[in-house]
Design an enzyme around this catalytic site. Structure first.
Site, PDB file in Angstrom:
ATOM      1  N   CYS A  56       6.877  -5.723   8.955  1.00  0.00           N
ATOM      2  CA  CYS A  56       7.022  -4.267   8.874  1.00  0.00           C
ATOM      3  C   CYS A  56       6.304  -3.603  10.050  1.00  0.00           C
ATOM      4  O   CYS A  56       6.701  -3.791  11.185  1.00  0.00           O
ATOM      5  CB  CYS A  56       6.527  -3.766   7.523  1.00  0.00           C
ATOM      6  SG  CYS A  56       7.075  -2.090   7.163  1.00  0.00           S
ATOM      7  N   HIS A  70       9.066  -7.415   3.258  1.00  0.00           N
ATOM      8  CA  HIS A  70       7.691  -7.850   2.970  1.00  0.00           C
ATOM      9  C   HIS A  70       7.631  -9.080   2.065  1.00  0.00           C
ATOM     10  O   HIS A  70       7.537  -8.926   0.851  1.00  0.00           O
ATOM     11  CB  HIS A  70       6.943  -6.727   2.256  1.00  0.00           C
ATOM     12  CG  HIS A  70       6.581  -5.576   3.107  1.00  0.00           C
ATOM     13  ND1 HIS A  70       5.407  -5.529   3.822  1.00  0.00           N
ATOM     14  CD2 HIS A  70       7.201  -4.410   3.360  1.00  0.00           C
ATOM     15  CE1 HIS A  70       5.332  -4.383   4.477  1.00  0.00           C
ATOM     16  NE2 HIS A  70       6.416  -3.684   4.218  1.00  0.00           N
ATOM     17  N   GLU A 117       5.049 -10.865   1.664  1.00  0.00           N
ATOM     18  CA  GLU A 117       3.700 -10.892   1.076  1.00  0.00           C
ATOM     19  C   GLU A 117       3.560  -9.875  -0.058  1.00  0.00           C
ATOM     20  O   GLU A 117       2.549  -9.823  -0.719  1.00  0.00           O
ATOM     21  CB  GLU A 117       2.654 -10.640   2.171  1.00  0.00           C
ATOM     22  CG  GLU A 117       2.369  -9.194   2.546  1.00  0.00           C
ATOM     23  CD  GLU A 117       3.505  -8.471   3.257  1.00  0.00           C
ATOM     24  OE1 GLU A 117       4.579  -9.082   3.434  1.00  0.00           O
ATOM     25  OE2 GLU A 117       3.338  -7.290   3.598  1.00  0.00           O
TER      26      GLU A 117
END
Lengths: 999, 304
Positions: free
Chosen positions: B94, B221, B223
């Site tokens: 990002c 994302h 994570e």
């Protein structure tokens, strides 16, 4: 400003292709009826510093991406256009982009901070598509795009633009003559003059103009006069301003603290705090409260190691003037209530709630007579507010899961903007101190960190304590700077706290330093501040302005001498400005000095407790007694009408999807979301959310917020009861355990000088006590905002007053032992049995159905907390045991609307027989069964295999099997053997999502 | 053991979950403020994997990632080049991807870093958007994506619309540098259609890598979608699993795999101890070929 000056240059960045921003502006203007094309939207950076040509080239090179952009330095655009419209901020308004540009340049050439001044603006190049645009049109366009309270604009035709070689060089720097010195204020004046002083403020000796509201009543001013008579002197202006801040309704909650009729201790002590004290006593060793009502947030136990905090605020008055600025300062402000809670909690979730007029309402109201000072229309207010929280919350890296929007004409004059933040903090810090207890020590340095002080946000506390009219000061408007705050938040909560570098910590909110320093000084007994040490954005502020300014992103900390060096070093390495401005002591006096001369010297006790005790008298409010006139759909077999009514309700303002807000708020940062804002494949807005705050634990926190403002016209007592029941029930449906659930109260009232409005307030507060204690859910924090009225003129220049509905927001926060055991409401598996649980009564008062019919009604839903609590405990067990596959809390709209939402969310149809619904009274028209908003009800789906297990669990409650989840798209509602509604999930979804599709 | 450094500061906000992901993948992860690298309190060379996490560095002002990239260029460029030169790994997610694009780490052909040839523009909607998407892995040569077919994870950005010139796109395709593209839950191309392609990215591109395959950036994302409980269809899947007599795994393997691949690569190639030996095999660029200074890539668009 003349051109070609060595030390000013403009860098303009153009996009190579038409940018998304240009498209957005063009669409917006076309929608507003302007036939116009947006040729280019240029980003402009005006920079004031002496640089060589090479350096300027380097600077411009670091401000754009050559793949998609080009740059011009001091050179006009050579495109074909009709008008250029430049917009930028007014002097003194926070310009975050410019701040970044200055930092970029300083880093590029290793310059000292603050040496290079930059300003940002935007030029929109417009071309007529149909009728040739005139300057008038561009003026109007400018007013559609900007808020003239904080922004400026300049227009040039193409011809002017070419002749002038582009737009003019404008440096919107603040240039103040010089601040006025400290002056004495004579209080030995007539009562009429004293009242005028309280309402309009101190007369500035230099200009003769009033400085803006002190919001001190005559009673208060008399007490202040008596105090200074004993001192044998007049107060200085800074003293009077300081007292006004501390004593403001905003800070001291004078109405909630005052005696009310027979309640001598006041409704806060009796009903709110009183409820919590009673509950905690009864809970004994099971008490899960940690810190209630004494700090910036309230907190409860999360697990053995951590506590969670919660706080909800409102930012109504600033948002009415500048919705973007009001909302962004609201959200970053309430973040500081988390950072400033105890020794500093880490913000883990933001919440929002907006009450606004209907966006299609374009009737302008004016603050001034003669159609002057128009207030912003609901659509613009909503856009600005939504964007403000977007910018503040997203940039801060705090996820936003929970929120609502409520549309009603009562909020068209003054919107309500609720903002809240959840935090997490260890219960004990590495130095073994309990983290929620803080104590500034005599001798500690008073340290201010974060942003600098400017003229912005002066009189915020006192202004919001008054109704809004044409005298509302524009200096009350501010714009938040979330990145400055993020830096300080990370430095404090993630580093300084655990290193034990300070003894106490609080936020600078309303009243600025005057409140934060004085509040912290209560922990040790006194303070001395050298006001010239406070860092300023620009010179020329008067001492009183510096002391009360509410400039954002500042915290005040007490740092002992043996830690100050380490503290300052840490702050510097994190890009956070930190300044020692004085010392705490135990002298029992608050003292402010200006270059050695004492300009404020107040007894601490007087400052905090000197305000006279008042007693308020209430009168019963004339609640609505007019019976609704509804034409019931009586044709027994009119399927068409019933289906149409359901679809209309699904697309009504307060039932339909507000996904356009949910999806523009980051709810995934920090990786903590479990039940998200939107649920199921059909993405239906959920009334409760669940997060898991720690990456290393599956424990969760469940959140919900409820307002039911229309009930204030029927019974404020029942409004409180229903809001409490709903907030709890929403959480239970998501998997909450009512035995580990706390509440917050936010009262947003109107005309609080009116005894009848106070009567409503007393009713609502009484309801809060009765139902919180019955449910055993303690209040841990609360806030009130008492004057949400708009006074102005309509389009025919007739005076009008628009008051908000007395609005009570109840928030619930609960702890869940394992997020794997949470529940959502979307239908999941075809063939599952659908049950309705809880009795449906003739309780349509204040319902969405009545509202659609233009009625309020007289019968508010009644809550029976004892049986509801038992049901909630049982439902929690059923969910935990895996006995249900989906569970919806029946909220606004009633049973049928919620069954439809379950179907939309799961994109699965169902068939249900509403004759089987457990009823609270006989002979109700079908519409009442469908849409009554009786409380304490659920709809659940159950796997056929689990039927017996589930029914056994529910045997003490009114639970009826009403239907089945189908394996297709059909949505069929019958009453006995008659089919009443036949539609598809697709059609329901279309109606549910239609209204705000283009928002 | 592989050591990951997670860059923080100035509005970066996903450092915690990024560090957690690397730890779950078997690395030692350390969150380090950029100023601690600049002041030499910490050294980039002590780590094997560098991650630029998501966030809002400098509030996205002047263009997402641009200001933070400037700070890296001005202060840490040489360290970054030797980090790359020694065959280590860089991941950006990002805002981290945006920073890497502005650093000119892609396409990195012939070790030429420092020139921007891509852009992540404002979403077509001109608005920040947070929603779940599906992506599929395409690259053969990328270290991070081994074994990943499709992944379900969130995007959360206002500027993620991937863009580059036609010839650059052709190069990316030819060199197998398009790592992730947006698709539907069945793996069918999004073909530019909203919301499957959430921002209007060219060729549905969600992530790319450099020529060596050791530097990767992506908008979605991974994570933020490590736990099964974090996926939006968790409650449905749990119910289906329960009826089938099974339970869901704790972690979303596809998303964790990105981090595991990185850790495994470092463990296998023993970068720190043994880096001179295997240069050719692991495709490590000779250091002298690397751009020593950030090249001024703005000349093309400038008119002074």
């Amino acid at each position: 400003m003349e051109k070609g000056k060595d030390n000013i240059f403009r860098i303009e960045i153009d996009s190579r292709e038409k940018s998304a921003e240009s498209e957005k502006f063009e669409k917006k203007l076309n929608r507003l009826g302007y036939e116009v094309e947006v040729i280019q939207t240029s980003k402009v950076y005006t920079i004031s510093h002496s640089f060589s040509k090479d350096q300027v080239k380097k600077i411009s090179g670091s401000l754009y991406n050559p793949v998609v952009e080009t740059a011009r330095v001091d050179e006009p655009l050579s495109f074909d256009f009709d008008y250029a419209l430049e917009t930028g901020y007014l002097p003194g308004v926070t310009d975050n982009v410019a701040g970044t540009v200055s930092e970029i340049i300083e880093d590029l050439f290793n310059l000292k901070k603050g040496i290079c001044k930059a300003f940002s603006s935007t030029i929109i190049f417009l071309r007529s598509k149909g009728r040739k645009l005139q300057r008038d049109d561009i003026e109007k366009i400018a007013h559609e795009l900007i808020n003239t309270l904080i922004e400026r604009y300049h227009i040039k035709s193409r011809k002017e633009y070419i002749n002038d070689l582009g737009m003019d060089y404008v440096l919107p720097a603040v240039r103040l003559e010089h601040g006025s010195d400290v002056s004495d204020v004579d209080l030995e004046i007539s009562d009429a003059d004293l009242a005028e002083l309280g309402k309009k403020g101190i007369v500035d000796p230099d200009t003769g103009a009033r400085r803006g509201p002190l919001a001190l009543s005559l009673d208060y001013l008399r007490s202040i006069r008596d105090y200074f008579r004993k001192q044998g002197r007049s107060p200085t202006d800074i003293e009077l301003e300081s007292i006004a801040q501390t004593w403001s309704e905003h800070c001291k909650h004078t109405i909630f603290s005052a005696g009310m009729d027979e309640i001598k201790e006041g409704i806060f002590n009796r009903y709110i705090k009183g409820a919590t004290e009673d509950i905690r006593k009864r809970l004994g060793k099971d008490d899960f409260c940690i810190s209630v009502f004494k700090d910036n947030s309230g907190s409860i136990v999360f697990d053995d190691e951590y506590m969670i905090s919660d706080k909800a605020e409102t930012h109504n008055s600033p948002s009415a003037l500048d919705p973007f600025g009001g909302a962004i300062t609201g959200i970053v402000g309430v973040n500081r209530d988390t950072i400033g809670f105890g020794m500093g909690a880490l913000p883990i979730a933001n919440k929002y709630g907006y009450c606004v007029g209907r966006p299609e309402d374009h009737d302008i109201v004016y603050r001034g007579k003669g159609m002057t000072n128009p207030s912003l229309q609901p659509k613009r207010l909503l856009d600005g507010i939504v964007h403000g929280v977007n910018s503040g919350g997203n940039c801060s890296g705090i996820p936003t899961h929970t929120g609502f929007v409520f549309f009603d004409d009562h909020y068209k004059g003054k919107p309500l903007v609720f903002v809240g933040t959840i935090g997490i903090m260890p219960r004990v810090l590495p130095n073994k101190r309990p983290a929620h207890i803080k104590k500034a020590q005599p001798g500690d340095n008073i340290v201010v960190i974060g942003g600098r002080v400017g003229k912005d946000g002066i009189h915020g506390a006192t202004f919001s304590s008054e109704a809004m009219d044409s005298g509302s000061p524009a200096t009350a408007v501010q714009i938040g700077d979330p990145i400055t705050q993020k830096k300080l938040s990370d430095a404090v909560v993630k580093e300084a706290r655990d290193r034990g570098l300070y003894n106490s910590n609080t936020d600078n909110g309303a009243g600025g330093l005057s409140c934060s320093v004085a509040e912290m000084a209560q922990e040790c007994g006194g303070f001395i501040v050298d006001i010239e040490k406070i860092p300023l954005k620009y010179p020329g502020l008067s001492p009183w302005e510096i002391w009360i300014s509410e400039s954002q992103e500042r915290m005040t900390l007490s740092v002992p001498d043996d830690k100050i060096e380490e503290f300052n070093e840490l702050m510097e390495s994190r890009g956070v400005e930190s300044t020692t401005i004085g010392r705490f002591n135990d002298s029992n006096r608050g003292i402010v000095k200006l270059r050695g001369r004492t300009i404020l010297d107040l007894d601490m006790e007087f400052l905090h407790d000197g305000l006279p005790k008042t007693t308020l008298t209430t009168e019963g409010y004339p609640y609505n007694k007019t019976l609704p006139r509804i034409s019931w759909i009586d044709t027994e077999d009119d399927m068409h009408k019933h289906t149409g009514l359901l679809l209309r309700l699904l697309s009504s303002h307060n039932i339909c999807s507000y996904e356009f807000i949910s999806k523009q708020y980051d709810h995934e940062v920090q990786h903590n979301s479990v039940i998200k804002p939107l649920v199921g494949k059909g993405r239906v807005n959920s009334p409760a959310q669940v997060i898991r705050p720690l990456l290393t634990s599956t424990r969760g926190v469940v959140l919900s917020q409820v307002i039911l403002p229309r009930l204030s016209e029927i019974s404020c007592y029942d409004m409180a009861a229903c809001a409490i029941d709903s907030a709890i029930r929403n959480s239970v449906a998501a998997g909450a355990d009512i035995k580990h659930l706390a509440l917050l109260d936010n009262f947003c009232w109107c005309s609080s000088d009116d005894r009848k409005r106070l009567g409503q307030l007393k009713d609502a507060a009484g309801g809060c006590y009765d139902f919180a204690t019955a449910f055993m859910t303690p209040f841990i924090s609360g806030k009130d905002s008492m004057y949400n009225d708009f006074k102005g003129f309509d389009k025919d220049d007739n005076p009008i007053k628009i008051s908000v509905h007395p609005t009570l927001m109840i928030s619930s926060i609960g702890v869940i032992s394992d997020v794997n055991e949470t529940m959502t409401f979307e239908l999941k598996v075809p063939g599952d049995i659908i049950y309705a649980i809880g009795k449906t009564g003739d309780e349509c008062g204040g319902s969405e159905f009545y509202n659609l019919m233009g009625e309020i009604g007289t019968k508010a839903p009644k809550v029976i907390p004892e049986s509801a609590r038992k049901l909630y405990i049982t439902m929690h067990k059923a969910i935990k045991a895996g006995a249900v596959s989906s569970c919806a809390s029946v909220g606004p709209g009633g049973l049928l609307v919620w069954l439809a939402k379950m179907a939309i969310s799961g994109r699965l149809g169902c068939a249900a027989d509403f004759k089987k619904i457990p009823l609270g009274c006989a002979d109700m028209p079908l519409e009442k069964i469908f849409y009554s908003e009786s409380q304490s009800r659920f709809i659940v789906s159950v796997e056929p295999k689990k039927k017996q297990e589930f029914e056994k669990m529910m045997e003490d409650f009114d639970a009826s099997e009403i239907g089945e989840v189908s394996d297709d798209d059909s949505f069929t509602i019958s009453f006995g053997d008659r089919t009443i509604i036949k539609t598809t999930v697709n059609e329901l979804e279309e109606s549910y999502k239609r209204r705000f599709k283009e928002f | 053991m592989a050591k990951a450094i997670i860059m923080s500061g100035y509005g970066i906000n996903s450092e915690k979950e990024s560090a957690f992901a690397f730890e779950k993948a078997g690395a030692v992860a350390e969150i380090v403020h950029i100023n601690d690298l600049i002041s030499k309190k910490k050294a980039l060379s002590d780590y094997d994997i560098l991650m630029f996490p998501g966030g809002f560095s400098y509030g996205d002002d002047t263009g997402s990632g641009q200001a933070f990239a400037g700070k890296v260029k001005n202060n840490l460029w040489d360290d970054l080049m030797s980090f790359i030169g020694s065959g280590k790994l860089i991941l950006g997610v990002c805002n981290g991807f945006q920073i890497m694009v502005h650093l000119g780490l892609f396409p990195g052909i012939g070790g030429a870093y420092g020139t921007r040839s891509h852009a992540l523009m404002s979403n077509c909607s001109a608005r920040f958007e947070c929603r779940d998407v599906f992506i599929k892995g395409n690259s053969k040569g990328c270290v991070f994506t081994k074994g990943i077919t499709t992944a379900h994870l969130p995007v959360c950005h206002g500027e993620g619309r991937f863009y580059c010139k036609d010839e650059t796109l052709e190069q990316l395709k030819k060199n197998s540098q398009i790592v992730f593209t947006y698709c539907d839950s069945e793996g069918r191309d999004a073909a530019g259609a909203y919301p499957k392609n959430p921002n209007g990215s060219l060729a549905d591109i969600a992530g790319i890598c450099d020529r060596t395959g050791r530097i990767m950036g992506m908008m979605p994302h991974p994570e933020r979608a490590l736990f099964t409980t974090s996926l939006p269809d968790f409650h449905l899947n749990r119910e289906l699993a329960r009826r089938a007599g099974s339970t869901l795994p704790e972690f979303v393997e596809d998303n964790l795999l990105i981090f595991k691949n990185a850790v495994e690569y470092i463990d296998k190639n023993c970068i720190k101890e043994n880096r001179s030996k295997d240069k050719e095999k692991s495709g490590i660029m000779p250091e002298e070929k690397l751009g020593k200074k950030p090249q001024d890539d703005s000349a093309s668009g400038e008119k002074i």
